[in-house]
Scaffold this motif. Structure first.
Motif, PDB file in Angstrom:
ATOM      1  N   ARG A   7     -17.866  16.988 -69.806  1.00 18.27           N
ATOM      2  CA  ARG A   7     -16.705  16.418 -70.482  1.00 18.27           C
ATOM      3  C   ARG A   7     -16.548  14.915 -70.223  1.00 18.27           C
ATOM      4  O   ARG A   7     -15.910  14.218 -70.992  1.00 18.27           O
ATOM      5  CB  ARG A   7     -15.418  17.158 -70.070  1.00 18.27           C
ATOM      6  N   GLU A  62     -15.783  15.881 -81.978  1.00 20.34           N
ATOM      7  CA  GLU A  62     -16.090  15.673 -80.574  1.00 20.34           C
ATOM      8  C   GLU A  62     -17.566  15.949 -80.342  1.00 20.34           C
ATOM      9  O   GLU A  62     -18.133  16.875 -80.929  1.00 20.34           O
ATOM     10  CB  GLU A  62     -15.250  16.589 -79.687  1.00 20.34           C
ATOM     11  N   ALA A  68     -20.718  21.785 -70.201  1.00 23.17           N
ATOM     12  CA  ALA A  68     -20.309  20.763 -71.183  1.00 23.17           C
ATOM     13  C   ALA A  68     -19.806  19.554 -70.407  1.00 23.17           C
ATOM     14  O   ALA A  68     -18.696  19.560 -69.888  1.00 23.17           O
ATOM     15  CB  ALA A  68     -19.218  21.314 -72.087  1.00 23.17           C
ATOM     16  N   ARG A  84     -17.955  13.407 -73.142  1.00 25.51           N
ATOM     17  CA  ARG A  84     -17.497  13.918 -74.438  1.00 25.51           C
ATOM     18  C   ARG A  84     -16.683  12.842 -75.139  1.00 25.51           C
ATOM     19  O   ARG A  84     -15.741  12.287 -74.574  1.00 25.51           O
ATOM     20  CB  ARG A  84     -16.655  15.187 -74.246  1.00 25.51           C
ATOM     21  N   ASP A 128     -20.772  15.899 -77.178  1.00 22.84           N
ATOM     22  CA  ASP A 128     -21.278  15.655 -75.825  1.00 22.84           C
ATOM     23  C   ASP A 128     -22.475  14.726 -75.935  1.00 22.84           C
ATOM     24  O   ASP A 128     -23.403  14.978 -76.713  1.00 22.84           O
ATOM     25  CB  ASP A 128     -21.696  16.966 -75.165  1.00 22.84           C
ATOM     26  N   GLY A 131     -14.304  23.938 -80.359  1.00 24.35           N
ATOM     27  CA  GLY A 131     -14.960  23.784 -79.069  1.00 24.35           C
ATOM     28  C   GLY A 131     -14.739  24.974 -78.164  1.00 24.35           C
ATOM     29  O   GLY A 131     -14.702  24.837 -76.934  1.00 24.35           O
TER      30      GLY A 131
END
Length: 435
Positions: free
Chosen positions: A429, A402, A427, A432, A404, A340
């Motif tokens: 989170r 992981e 991103a 996520r 998104d 990531g």
């Protein structure tokens, strides 16, 4: 006629002084270096067309966002405000004449509507360097793969911002690894015997593959051997894409002397040319800065499924950088997408991918206090050595994915540049999830 004293912008003063002749100014009446009014005005109109976006430059989404959704995220104005405020010409003595003589299409577009201009700071969805990148890929895939002057010219234009006035890499994009810095490399093993072979001779077993066995990699084609490492052991384990239950051996290398690398993670620190809307190349520079940020992602992107040419573009870029900067740096630093972008990868040019057969020994605290230094029995041409005691043996316990999660299809394909312009997180989170 207009003299240099009747223009405020340094860019326009330079234009008058370079191309003007002795004469009387129609605005102040003084004698001096002057140009025809049309010469100055045409230059300004050309910069409007070059450096300001038109309606045709908007994507369908951006157009709908402005004209149907009423968004004010993209600044839009008519030609008079563009010239007055964006170009800061409202106080010029010739401003009224500049407006009066503006081209007809500045006022009414081809559809008979009032012409609108859009502020493009490099974050509109259409980016000229993205278009050129697509042409670059098509060209090296389908036209000229090995001797391609178009590719060279394109890459010269992309990396020109990294070059100082002395034609060397700017210091802000160089990362120095001193002796003692650890670079990690790992390999999966299928048996005790293979693990023991690596443990007995990590330099040859985990060093760069022999040229005859070097396969196509992210930065290098088959037959070109370069050393791929990571700055963190965890990143190294992620990059080999092992699966649950795999056995892996990892080791640390250290430079035998200071090693300089071109750090692609620092490209956004490069200052663009100090240009204004009145300068030739202003919009090009804005688009290039935005593209450089996306180029790092392109260089880091994993190979696509069933696409043998996925790495061709990054291999060409790597070879270009190697030929262009091998005298200044030993390789590249780029983010690890497998982590990531939290981890950091390193790829060394073949010239720097030379390992010593002997290991680097770090003196103990008591030895160092007595003046002992790291052993000097390393091969004279070696750039790296195995760090004594750095071997580790791993059993992969689990692989975590992981993702998104977005609420709409457009969000899934929205670029990071568009997210920045709209004030959205690159991103999200909060959405996520790990699987």
């Amino acid at each position: 006629m207009i003299c240099s004293g009747c223009v405020t912008s340094q860019t326009l003063k330079g234009l008058v002084e370079r191309s003007g002749e002795a004469g009387a100014c129609s605005y102040c009446g003084n004698a001096g270096t002057t140009v025809e009014s049309n010469t100055l005005f045409d230059y300004i109109y050309s910069r409007v067309k070059e450096n300001v976006a038109s309606e045709d430059d908007l994507s369908s989404y951006e157009h709908a966002m402005l004209y149907e959704g009423g968004s004010d995220e993209i600044e839009v104005n008519t030609y008079d405000i563009v010239l007055m405020e964006w170009f800061n010409l409202g106080e010029e003595v010739y401003f009224d004449d500049l407006l009066a003589q503006a081209p007809a299409d500045f006022k009414i577009d081809s559809r008979g509507n009032e012409t609108h201009f859009f502020n493009d700071n490099g974050l509109l969805e259409r980016n000229v360097y993205e278009d050129r990148w697509g042409n670059f890929i098509d060209d090296i895939r389908h036209v000229h793969r090995f001797f391609n002057p178009n590719a060279r010219a394109f890459l010269d234009s992309v990396f020109k911002l990294l070059i100082s006035e002395t034609q060397e890499l700017k210091p802000e994009v160089i990362r120095t690894l001193d002796r003692g810095t650890e670079l990690y490399r790992a390999r999966g093993v299928e048996s005790y015997q293979k693990a023991k072979e690596i443990a007995d001779d990590p330099a040859s077993q985990l060093g760069p593959a022999p040229k005859g066995r070097a396969s196509s990699q992210r930065m290098t084609p088959s037959g070109i051997s370069a050393l791929y490492c990571a700055l963190e052991r965890e990143t190294c384990l992620s990059e080999i894409r092992s699966i649950t239950g795999d056995d892996v051996v990892s080791v640390a290398f250290t430079p035998t002397a200071d090693m300089k690398l071109l750090d692609l993670t620092k490209l956004e620190l490069v200052e663009p040319p100090r240009l204004t809307l009145l300068d030739v190349g202003y919009l090009d520079a804005q688009h290039l800065m935005t593209f450089l940020k996306s180029l790092v992602k392109k260089m880091s992107k994993p190979k696509g499924r069933n696409d043998e040419l996925s790495y061709l573009s990054t291999q060409v870029v790597f070879e270009y950088l190697r030929l262009r900067f091998v005298a200044e740096v030993d390789g590249l630093v780029f983010p690890s997408v497998q982590t990531g972008e939290q981890g950091t990868n390193v790829v060394l040019f073949p010239e720097a991918s030379v390992l010593s057969a002997n290991r680097s020994m770090t003196p103990s605290a008591s030895e160092a206090a007595l003046g002992s230094e790291a052993n000097e029995s390393l091969a004279p041409d070696a750039k790296l050595a195995v760090v004594e005691g750095s071997l580790r043996f791993h059993k992969v316990k689990a692989i975590k994915t992981e993702a998104d999660t977005y609420g709409s299809l457009y969000d899934l394909y929205m670029s990071d540049e568009t997210r920045r312009r709209l004030g959205l997180p690159a991103a999200p989170r909060q959405n996520r999830r790990s699987y």
